[in-house]
Design a protein around this motif. Structure first.
Motif, PDB file in Angstrom:
ATOM      1  N   TRP A  60       9.579   6.478   1.909  1.00 59.29           N
ATOM      2  CA  TRP A  60      10.488   5.944   0.611  1.00 59.29           C
ATOM      3  C   TRP A  60      11.661   6.559   0.672  1.00 59.29           C
ATOM      4  CZ3 TRP A  60      11.577   8.398  -4.272  1.00 59.29           C
ATOM      5  CH2 TRP A  60      12.138   7.594  -5.165  1.00 59.29           C
ATOM      6  N   ILE A  61      11.729   8.016   0.983  1.00 61.99           N
ATOM      7  CA  ILE A  61      12.982   8.539   1.044  1.00 61.99           C
ATOM      8  C   ILE A  61      13.841   8.238   2.313  1.00 61.99           C
ATOM      9  CG2 ILE A  61      12.454  10.332  -0.722  1.00 61.99           C
ATOM     10  CD1 ILE A  61      12.321  12.184   1.679  1.00 61.99           C
ATOM     11  N   ARG A  62      13.324   7.538   3.359  1.00 63.97           N
ATOM     12  CA  ARG A  62      13.677   7.133   4.618  1.00 63.97           C
ATOM     13  C   ARG A  62      14.026   8.347   5.536  1.00 63.97           C
ATOM     14  NH1 ARG A  62      17.309   4.109   1.314  1.00 63.97           N
ATOM     15  NH2 ARG A  62      16.393   1.974   0.940  1.00 63.97           N
ATOM     16  N   LEU A  63      13.044   9.256   5.460  1.00 64.18           N
ATOM     17  CA  LEU A  63      12.980  10.216   6.195  1.00 64.18           C
ATOM     18  C   LEU A  63      11.756  10.353   7.486  1.00 64.18           C
ATOM     19  CD1 LEU A  63      14.503  13.221   4.457  1.00 64.18           C
ATOM     20  CD2 LEU A  63      15.696  12.046   6.342  1.00 64.18           C
TER      21      LEU A  63
ATOM     22  N   MET B 234       3.541  11.064   3.820  1.00 59.82           N
ATOM     23  CA  MET B 234       4.057  10.220   4.851  1.00 59.82           C
ATOM     24  C   MET B 234       4.629   9.004   4.095  1.00 59.82           C
ATOM     25  SD  MET B 234       4.443  10.365   8.329  1.00 59.82           S
ATOM     26  CE  MET B 234       5.858   9.366   8.789  1.00 59.82           C
ATOM     27  N   ALA B 235       3.983   8.417   2.940  1.00 58.15           N
ATOM     28  CA  ALA B 235       4.464   7.242   2.166  1.00 58.15           C
ATOM     29  C   ALA B 235       5.553   7.788   1.608  1.00 58.15           C
ATOM     30  CB  ALA B 235       3.239   6.756   1.197  1.00 58.15           C
ATOM     31  N   MET B 236       5.798   9.096   0.914  1.00 62.58           N
ATOM     32  CA  MET B 236       7.006   9.486   0.308  1.00 62.58           C
ATOM     33  C   MET B 236       8.058   9.602   1.349  1.00 62.58           C
ATOM     34  SD  MET B 236       7.936  10.939  -2.449  1.00 62.58           S
ATOM     35  CE  MET B 236       6.575  11.073  -3.548  1.00 62.58           C
TER      36      MET B 236
ATOM     37  N   SER C 255       0.924  -1.350  -0.190  1.00 64.66           N
ATOM     38  CA  SER C 255       0.067  -0.076   0.187  1.00 64.66           C
ATOM     39  C   SER C 255       0.788   1.335   0.154  1.00 64.66           C
ATOM     40  CB  SER C 255      -0.968   0.242   1.294  1.00 64.66           C
ATOM     41  OG  SER C 255      -0.243  -0.111   2.367  1.00 64.66           O
ATOM     42  N   ASP C 256       1.948   1.044   0.604  1.00 66.16           N
ATOM     43  CA  ASP C 256       3.028   2.148   0.437  1.00 66.16           C
ATOM     44  C   ASP C 256       3.235   2.521  -1.065  1.00 66.16           C
ATOM     45  OD1 ASP C 256       5.015   4.082   0.804  1.00 66.16           O
ATOM     46  OD2 ASP C 256       6.620   2.392   1.666  1.00 66.16           O
ATOM     47  N   GLU C 257       3.516   1.469  -1.828  1.00 66.92           N
ATOM     48  CA  GLU C 257       3.847   1.914  -3.076  1.00 66.92           C
ATOM     49  C   GLU C 257       2.719   2.348  -3.687  1.00 66.92           C
ATOM     50  OE1 GLU C 257       6.292   0.855  -5.730  1.00 66.92           O
ATOM     51  OE2 GLU C 257       7.457   1.467  -3.688  1.00 66.92           O
TER      52      GLU C 257
END
Lengths: 258, 355
Positions: free
Chosen positions: A142-145, A137-139, A3-5
Motif C-alpha cells: 500500500w505504501i509502495r515499498l 506485506m500488504a501494508m 484481498s490486499d484491502e
C-alpha cells in the motif's frame, strides 16, 4: 487488490477493533524537577479526523504525545481513552489498546529488514509470524515499498524511512495514530506529498490522527481542528480559519519571527 | 513447493549442522587428544549457542551464563553419581537424590530444568534493567553461584570435587546436542519472540511503541538460554567425570564470551563459527606451548601464551571487525535466489486465493 484491502484493515482473532471514539488529555501537567514542561493542557483527538498540534520548539508537543502514549506519566491530570482511565499503562499497553505513534527521529529497527520492522508491531499485538508477514506485506504494498521489503531498514532513503515508520504504527488499524513531525527534514514538496498521504489515513483506517508539523500551509490544508501550544500552555484551539485569525497565535508566531 | 519454502527458511541451521557434522566426522578419525578437544569444543558450542539465544537476540551482554552451566552440571551429577559416595560426601541432598541413581539423559534434562528455574527467579528480578546494569547484575549472579557452590559442603562437596560421574559423552553425543541447540536457537530467532526481542535490541523505545512487552520477551529468552546452557553443563559433567565449582568461573566466562564476540553477536552463524575459530586458536597455541620439534630444535612458547594469544585475537577482532567475523549475517546457500524474487513469491502467497 481486494484481498490486499482486507489485509490492511483486518485485525484477526484475539484483536478486537478498538472502540474508543476519543483520546483525551484532561488538565495534564508535566513537571521535570521545578520546570513545568506542560501546564494544564486539555485536548481531544477524535476518530476520523486529522487533529493538528502546533507550536514553537520547546512548546511541549512531544512531551504531550509521550503522555498520550504512555512514555511519560503526567505529574497531574489524566489521559482518557474513550471512557477508560489509562493511569499506569505502559507504552505497549497503549498500543494494544489502539494508540499508535511515530517518533521524530524515525527510530526504525535499523539492522532488521523493512518487512520485519512492520511485522514487529503485528507480532507484538499477538499475531503469529505468517499472519504478521502477510499483513506487513500488504501494508508495504500500500505504501509502495513492497520492492524494498527485504532490504535492511538502516539503508533506506530518508523519506522512505519515515513511511516505514508510519506503516509500522499503522499496521492492524489502531484507533489513534500520533505522528510526531513525520516530515521533519524534508523539502517542502516532499512534506506536502507526505501530509497529503497522511490526510487519507483517517477514512481508510477508521482512525483518528494527531499530527505535529511545522509547515503551516500543509497543516492548515489537512487538519479539521488545530491546537496551539506555547511554552507548555494551551494558546488556542479551533478550525484552521479560527487559528489563522487568532491574535494570540499571530503574536506568538510573529513574535517568534521578529 | 510448500515443503521447499519451509525448508528454505531453515537453510542456515542445516548448513551449520552439516558443517559441524563434517568437523566431527574428521575429528573422530584423529587420536585421543583430538577427540578430547573435539568433544570439549562441541560442548562449548552447546553453551555458546545457548548464551547466544539471549545475548545475540537481546543485545544484553551476560557475564553470568557460565553460572547456569554450573547449576546444570551439578544437578546432573547429583542424579548420576554412585549413591554410596553421595551418602558419605553429599549428606545435604534430599533422600530421593542421595539414595537414587537416575538415567543420564534424565539427569541432564533435570539440570536444564533447574537452570531454567533459577533463570526465572533471577530474570524476574533483573530483566527490567537495561544495558550495562543488566550485564553487571548477571556478573553478580556468577559470583553468587560460585560462592554458593564452593561453600555449600553438604550439597556440592564445597571445594573438594564431585568425583565418579559416569563419563559417557563421546564426540557424537556432544554433536547431537550441539545440533539440537543450533536448531532450537534458530527456531527461536525466527519465532515471534525472537523477532520481538531483536526489535527491542535495535531500539527499546520503538519496540515498546510496537506493543512489545520487553521484560516478557527478554525473560523468555533468558530462561530458554539458561536451559540450553544448563544442558551444556550436564554434558561437561559427564564428559570430565569430575566437577569443581571453580571450573565454571572467570576463565570459562571469558573464553565463551570471546567465542561469541569473535564470531559476531548478531548471528547464530557467528556463535557457531566463533566456537570453532577460538578452539583452533587455543589448540594451536596449546600445541606450541607444549613444543614442536623442528629437526633438532624444539620450538616452544612460554606457558600462558594461550591466554595472551586469545586476548590478542579478541583485540584484533574488536579493532578490525567490531561486529565479528560474520558481521551479524547468517550463512545461506551460495546460489540463493535473489531477495527480489523472494519478496514477490511471498507477496504472491500473502495475496493468494487461499486468503
Amino acid at each position: 487488490m481486494q484481498s490486499d484491502e482486507t489485509l490492511l484493515h483486518d485485525r484477526p482473532g484475539l484483536l478486537a477493533q478498538p472502540q474508543a471514539a476519543e483520546l483525551k488529555a484532561e488538565n495534564v501537567v508535566v513537571r521535570f524537577g521545578g520546570l513545568a514542561a506542560i501546564s494544564e493542557v486539555s485536548l481531544t483527538v477524535r476518530r476520523h479526523e486529522v487533529f493538528g498540534l502546533i507550536g514553537p520548539n520547546g512548546a511541549g508537543k512531544t512531551t504531550l504525545v509521550n503522555c498520550l502514549t504512555g512514555f511519560q506519566a503526567p505529574t497531574s491530570g489524566r489521559i482518557l481513552l474513550g471512557r477508560e482511565q489509562t493511569t499506569g499503562w505502559s507504552p505497549d499497553k497503549f498500543r494494544k489498546n489502539g494508540v499508535a505513534r511515530t517518533f521524530q527521529a524515525g527510530r526504525l529497527f535499523r539492522e532488521m529488514t523493512v518487512l520485519e520492522n512492520v511485522e514487529a508491531t503485528a507480532v507484538g499485538l499477538g499475531l503469529g509470524r505468517r499472519a504478521a508477514a502477510e499483513r506487513a506485506m500488504a501494508m508495504l504494498d500500500w505504501i509502495r515499498l513492497a520492492a524494498q521489503a527485504n532490504r535492511i531498514a538502516g539503508t533506506l532513503a530518508y523519506t522512505d524511512e519515515r513511511r516505514v515508520g508510519i506503516a509500522r504504527a499503522l499496521i492492524l488499524s489502531p484507533a489513534f495514530l500520533l505522528l510526531d513531525e513525520p516530515a521533519a527534514g524534508m523539502s517542502d514538496g516532499e512534506c506536502e506529498d507526505l501530509v497529503e498521504w497522511v490526510a487519507t489515513i483517517p477514512q481508510r483506517f477508521d482512525c483518528g490522527v494527531l499530527l505535529i508539523e511545522h509547515n503551516m500551509r500543509v497543516i492548515m490544508d489537512v487538519c479539521a481542528r488545530i491546537h496551539v501550544l506555547d511554552g507548555g500552555r494551551s494558546l488556542a484551539e479551533g478550525s484552521p480559519r479560527e487559528i489563522q485569525e487568532n491574535p494570540a497565535v499571530m503574536a506568538a508566531y510573529l513574535g517568534m519571527e521578529a | 513447493m510448500r515443503f521447499h519454502r519451509s525448508l528454505h527458511g531453515f537453510v542456515t541451521p542445516l548448513v551449520l549442522i552439516a558443517s559441524v557434522a563434517l568437523i566431527t566426522f574428521l575429528g573422530v578419525l584423529g587420536g585421543d587428544q583430538v577427540k578430547t578437544s573435539l568433544t570439549e569444543m562441541l560442548i562449548r558450542m552447546v553453551v555458546v549457542v545457548g548464551m547466544w539465544v539471549f545475548v545475540g537476540n537481546s543485545g544484553v551482554i551476560s557475564f553470568g551464563h557460565v553460572g547456569f552451566m554450573c547449576v546444570g552440571a551439578y544437578a546432573a551429577a547429583w542424579a548420576t553419581v554412585d549413591p554410596n559416595w553421595k551418602s558419605i560426601m553429599l549428606t545435604g541432598l534430599p533422600d530421593w537424590l542421595q539414595n537414587g541413581q537416575y538415567p543420564i539423559p534424565f539427569a541432564i534434562m533435570g539440570g536444564a530444568v533447574l537452570a531454567a528455574a533459577v533463570a526465572v527467579l533471577l530474570g524476574g528480578a533483573i530483566m527490567r534493567l537495561s544495558g550495562i546494569a543488566a550485564s553487571i547484575a548477571t556478573f553478580a549472579f556468577l559470583m553468587i553461584v560460585n560462592s554458593v557452590y564452593s561453600n555449600w559442603d553438604a550439597v556440592t562437596g564445597g571445594t573438594s570435587s564431585i568425583i565418579g560421574i559416569p563419563t559417557v559423552v563421546t564426540p557424537w553425543v556432544a554433536f547431537t546436542l550441539a545440533a539440537g541447540a543450533i536448531f532450537v536457537a534458530y527456531a527461536f530467532k525466527v519465532s515471534r519472540y525472537g523477532l520481538m526481542l531483536r526489535a527491542s535490541r535495535e531500539d527499546e523505545v520503538a519496540a515498546r511503541a510496537s506493543a512489545i512487552n520487553i521484560v516478557r520477551v527478554r525473560l523468555a529468552a533468558f530462561v530458554l538460554s539458561a536451559a540450553i546452557v544448563g544442558i551444556g553443563g550436564g554434558l561437561w559433567a559427564h564428559f570430565l567425570g569430575v566437577l569443581t565449582a571453580d571450573t565454571f568461573y572467570l576463565s570459562l566466562s571469558f573464553i565463551t564470551l570471546a567465542m561469541l564476540v569473535v564470531g559476531g553477536l548478531g548471528s547464530l552463524t557467528g556463535a557457531v563459527l566463533g566456537v570453532v575459530v577460538v578452539t583452533i586458536v587455543v589448540e594451536v597455541l596449546r600445541a606450541l606451548e607444549g613444543g614442536i620439534a623442528l629437526g633438532k630444535i624444539t620450538l616452544s612458547l612460554p606457558p600462558g601464551s594461550q591466554e595472551i594469544g586469545l586476548g590478542v585475537v579478541l583485540a584484533l577482532i574488536m579493532i578490525f571487525r567490531p561486529s565479528g567475523l560474520t558481521r551479524g549475517r547468517e550463512v545461506l546457500w551460495p546460489r540463493r535466489r535473489s531477495p527480489m524474487t523472494e519478496v514477490s513469491t511471498k507477496t504472491a502467497t500473502a495475496l493468494g486465493p487461499g486468503e
